[in-house]
Structures are given as structure tokens and as C-alpha cells.
Enzyme design. Structure first.
Site, PDB file in Angstrom:
ATOM      1  N   THR A  30      75.992  53.478  36.947  1.00  0.00           N
ATOM      2  CA  THR A  30      76.604  54.618  36.257  1.00  0.00           C
ATOM      3  C   THR A  30      75.748  55.870  36.326  1.00  0.00           C
ATOM      4  OG1 THR A  30      77.734  53.174  34.724  1.00  0.00           O
ATOM      5  CG2 THR A  30      77.400  55.413  33.983  1.00  0.00           C
ATOM      6  N   ASP A  74      77.721  49.480  42.603  1.00  0.00           N
ATOM      7  CA  ASP A  74      77.890  49.111  41.200  1.00  0.00           C
ATOM      8  C   ASP A  74      77.126  47.793  41.062  1.00  0.00           C
ATOM      9  OD1 ASP A  74      80.318  49.468  38.812  1.00  0.00           O
ATOM     10  OD2 ASP A  74      79.219  47.585  38.921  1.00  0.00           O
ATOM     11  N   SER A  75      76.411  47.616  39.966  1.00  0.00           N
ATOM     12  CA  SER A  75      75.536  46.444  39.891  1.00  0.00           C
ATOM     13  C   SER A  75      76.302  45.126  39.793  1.00  0.00           C
ATOM     14  CB  SER A  75      74.534  46.579  38.739  1.00  0.00           C
ATOM     15  OG  SER A  75      75.158  46.346  37.509  1.00  0.00           O
ATOM     16  N   SER A  76      77.619  45.182  39.622  1.00  0.00           N
ATOM     17  CA  SER A  76      78.401  43.944  39.685  1.00  0.00           C
ATOM     18  C   SER A  76      78.296  43.326  41.069  1.00  0.00           C
ATOM     19  CB  SER A  76      79.872  44.216  39.368  1.00  0.00           C
ATOM     20  OG  SER A  76      79.975  44.876  38.142  1.00  0.00           O
ATOM     21  N   THR A 106      73.697  48.984  34.658  1.00  0.00           N
ATOM     22  CA  THR A 106      73.242  48.203  33.506  1.00  0.00           C
ATOM     23  C   THR A 106      73.837  46.791  33.465  1.00  0.00           C
ATOM     24  OG1 THR A 106      75.021  49.153  32.177  1.00  0.00           O
ATOM     25  CG2 THR A 106      72.869  50.215  32.031  1.00  0.00           C
ATOM     26  N   THR A 183      68.542  41.121  27.578  1.00  0.00           N
ATOM     27  CA  THR A 183      69.972  40.825  27.753  1.00  0.00           C
ATOM     28  C   THR A 183      70.731  42.108  27.428  1.00  0.00           C
ATOM     29  OG1 THR A 183      69.670  38.546  27.046  1.00  0.00           O
ATOM     30  CG2 THR A 183      71.887  39.394  26.885  1.00  0.00           C
ATOM     31  N   CYS A 295      72.502  31.123  20.908  1.00  0.00           N
ATOM     32  CA  CYS A 295      71.976  32.121  19.966  1.00  0.00           C
ATOM     33  C   CYS A 295      70.974  32.990  20.708  1.00  0.00           C
ATOM     34  CB  CYS A 295      71.235  31.457  18.813  1.00  0.00           C
ATOM     35  SG  CYS A 295      72.252  30.397  17.814  1.00  0.00           S
TER      36      CYS A 295
HETATM   37  N1  ASP Z   1      79.293  49.146  36.122  1.00  0.00           N
HETATM   38  C1  ASP Z   1      78.026  49.853  36.044  1.00  0.00           C
HETATM   39  C2  ASP Z   1      76.998  49.055  36.812  1.00  0.00           C
HETATM   40  O1  ASP Z   1      76.487  48.085  36.315  1.00  0.00           O
HETATM   41  C3  ASP Z   1      77.638  50.032  34.625  1.00  0.00           C
HETATM   42  C4  ASP Z   1      76.363  50.804  34.388  1.00  0.00           C
HETATM   43  O2  ASP Z   1      75.647  51.197  35.266  1.00  0.00           O
HETATM   44  O3  ASP Z   1      76.072  51.043  33.203  1.00  0.00           O
HETATM   45  O4  ASP Z   1      76.706  49.398  37.933  1.00  0.00           O
END
Ligand code: ASP
Length: 362
Positions: A30, A74-76, A106, A183, A295
Site C-alpha cells: 500500500t 501486493d504482499s499477498s 502489511t 502478527t 491465543c
Molecule cells: N494489500 C496490501 C499488501 O499487503 C496491504 C498493505 O500494504 O497494507 O500489499
């Protein structure tokens, strides 16, 4: 190894009176995205866009070079071959820079931070991951703050000229956290990450306060980069009502090497006969099953309740107080070395990179 994505280096020339230098590795996320005018969706953009919106980068009095993924992702889409690519970039540039900042989405940042903490053995320089919840071109962005402070931390040295933070960390929302303890907990808050079982390494306010007692000691051993990760690992999250068929199918995935078993509370699971039988059958086949609590705070203590004891009896090993991200990447890393199940289990009882707290209780 085959590094699947392209990328390139950009040098931002500037005076460097104290010879300090930082390499900024821009993977995407992002922080560098802009809105697609037609669809309204956020899409990755290149590093020049980022630089244009952070003119403050020019104010640092030391050298900042950049390496950008081409295209940024995108980090996905982050995966072990790209972790290996980051390791290779750091290893190739290790002697030439005092610290490294990785701009990363993120969503999977905690996985990348955990993986790098194992793959960069004997790390003696800062590797700081950061990103943002709002793109850097937007008015209320958290990206500028995160980026600028991360660069400062990556360049920070003590009075002996040694790096202040010689470990893989995430800097986000004013907190510097040990990477393999983090996390992502919020898709909304500017404090998106937590490290429930280990205190922050530093807090940034008017000044950056480092907690030297919590930061890893530096090492004089040479950096040992590791590139191979075994992805035959699965995360199995228990829930009331989980069926025998589900557990059986997962534990019989062909080639399966390791299981991160997300249990209840302090490491508890059903004591149903079929469940324990399936776990034992998997362990006997050489699959390593690691018990991690659902947890976020506290540690697995299998001997605390009868239900936990049963897991111990069938050969499940403790993940102590580690995160799922840390155990998952630790298993990938250890099986990437082609270690036997016995050696992997032994290493699960050791802290390789500060990822677990070993106390008398567990
Ligand atoms: N979808 C974005 C990613 O992980 C979200 C982010 O960067 O906050 O690349």
C-alpha cells in the site's frame, strides 16, 4: 536459485559526511500504491512516485540507495522464492551498507519478517521492514512517518560505531518490534502489528528510545544466507466440531512434512480417540506437529491440563510462545535443510533467532 522477479538499483547521490549508508528495498504494498482512476482499486506504483511524495528523503545526510522490485507486488503475492531474492539482495550488498529497510505490504509482512530472521543467520546489521495502511500520496498517510523513522533506525549506531539493532524487525505505528514475534492484527489501525509475547525493541516519540536489554546481541560471525525453504507445511486450526474427515485429509496430504497445530488456550485439543490416533499416525510417519496457541498472549504448556498431556504423549512438540508465522517459517526453513524429523524437533526446542521464550515452566 531462480529469482523470478526483475528489479533494479537506483542511486540517490548525496553528501555522506559520516559514511553511513542504507539500502532501501522496495517490494510493493500500500505504501507505494495509487488509486486506479477507473476502478478505484489501489494498485502498485513505482519508486519514483514514492520519492516524489517524500521529498524529506533528500534531507538525510547519508547515502540511501534503492532496489525496487519490477513490478512491485501486493504482499499477498509474497512467497519463499521472493524471500530468497531479498536474502540475495541483502547478502550481495551486506558489506556496502550499514542497514537495510524493506518496504513491504502489511498483509504478509509478519511472515516475511519471520522467514528472514531464520534465513539471515548471524545477521549483525539492521533489517527493518515497514509499510503503511494508507498510500504515501494521501493526506493522512502513515507511510511517511514509518519510512523516515525506519531509515533512521537502520542507520543508528552506538558510541562504538556498532548498529543499535542488529536484527530483523518491523517498524510500524511508532513501535519497533522483533520481526519473528509480530502478527498483523488490524486492517484499519495505524498500529497494525503487535508483539504480545516480547516487548518492543524501541518506541518512537520525540526521540527514539531503544530498549537495549531486549535487543539481540551483535555477532562477529560472518553472515550466512539461506535460500531453501520447504513449503510442504500446513496450518491446521482447531475448532469445536472439526470433523475426523477434515483432520484425516489434512494429515494425509502427500509429501507433508510439518503441521502448525493451532490449539486452544495453553495448548489444549480434543481427547477424542480418532483425533489422537490420527495425530499419532502422522507423527509415526515422520511428520512434525508443532503446538501453537490460538491465543495471542501466553505460552503453550502441554503438561498443564490432561488434554495437553495427551498431545505430548502422541509426539506433538511445543511451539512455546511463538506466533503461527514464526513456527510456519521455522518449519519451512528447517525442512529446507533436509533435516530429519528428529533434528527438526530438536530445533523446535531451541530459539534460533529469538522467536521463542524458553522458561522453566514450559
Ligand atoms: N494489500 C496490501 C499488501 O499487503 C496491504 C498493505 O500494504 O497494507 O500489499
Amino acid at each position: 536459485i531462480l529469482l523470478s522477479l526483475h528489479g533494479n538499483y537506483v542511486r540517490i547521490e548525496r553528501m555522506s559526511p559520516n559514511n553511513t549508508s542504507v539500502l532501501l528495498i522496495y517490494t510493493g504494498g500500500t505504501i507505494g500504491m495509487i488509486e486506479n482512476a477507473e476502478t478505484g482499486a489501489l494498485e502498485s506504483f513505482n519508486f519514483e512516485h514514492l520519492q516524489k511524495h517524500v521529498p524529506e528523503l533528500q534531507n538525510f545526510t547519508f547515502r540511501i540507495d534503492t532496489y525496487q522490485f519490477d513490478p512491485p507486488i501486493d504482499s499477498s503475492d509474497m512467497e519463499p522464492s521472493l524471500w530468497a531474492k531479498i536474502v540475495a539482495i541483502i547478502n550481495d550488498n551486506y558489506e556496502n551498507f550499514d542497514g537495510f529497510v524493506i518496504l513491504h505490504g502489511t498483509d504478509t509482512m509478519a511472515y516475511t519478517a519471520s522467514a528472514l530472521s531464520f534465513m539471515l543467520e548471524n545477521l549483525a546489521k539492521p533489517v527493518i521492514l515497514t509499510g503503511s495502511q494508507l498510500p504515501i500520496g494521501t493526506l493522512r498517510t502513515d507511510g511517511k512517518e514509518n519510512l523516515i523513522t525506519s531509515i533512521e533506525i537502520a542507520a543508528a549506531k552506538n558510541t562504538n560505531g556498532e548498529p543499535l539493532v542488529p536484527e530483523v524487525c518491523i517498524f510500524f505505528g511508532n513501535h519497533l518490534l522483533r520481526g519473528n514475534r509480530t502478527t498483523k492484527i488490524s486492517a484499519e489501525s495505524f498500529s497494525a502489528f503487535v508483539s504480545t509475547n516480547y516487548p518492543p525493541l524501541a518506541q518512537a516519540g520525540v526521540h527514539i528510545h531503544y530498549d537495549e536489554n531486549q535487543i539481540a546481541r551483535t555477532t562477529s560471525k560472518p553472515l550466512r544466507p539461506h535460500y531453501l525453504m520447504n513449503t510442504n507445511i500446513v496450518v491446521l486450526k482447531l475448532f469445536p466440531g472439526i470433523s475426523e474427515q477434515t483432520v484425516r485429509s489434512i494429515l494425509n496430504i502427500p509429501g507433508l512434512k510439518g503441521v502448525v497445530l493451532e490449539t486452544f488456550g495453553s495448548g489444549n485439543a480434543p481427547v477424542k480417540e480418532w483425533f489422537l490416533y490420527l495425530l499419532k499416525e502422522a507423527v509415526d510417519k515422520g511428520i512434525v506437529i508443532v503446538n501453537v496457541s490460538q491465543c495471542m498472549g501466553g505460552s503453550v504448556q502441554m503438561s498443564r491440563y490432561g488434554t495437553g498431556c495427551k498431545l505430548e504423549d502422541v509426539g506433538v512438540v511445543s511451539g512455546y510462545d511463538s506466533t503461527t508465522e514464526a513456527v510456519l517459517t521455522k518449519l519451512m526453513f528447517l525442512f529446507g535443510h533436509r533435516y530429519s524429523a528428529k533434528v527438526v524437533k530438536e530445533n523446535m526446542n531451541r530459539s534460533l533467532s529469538g522467536e521463542i521464550t524458553l522458561t522453566l515452566h514450559n
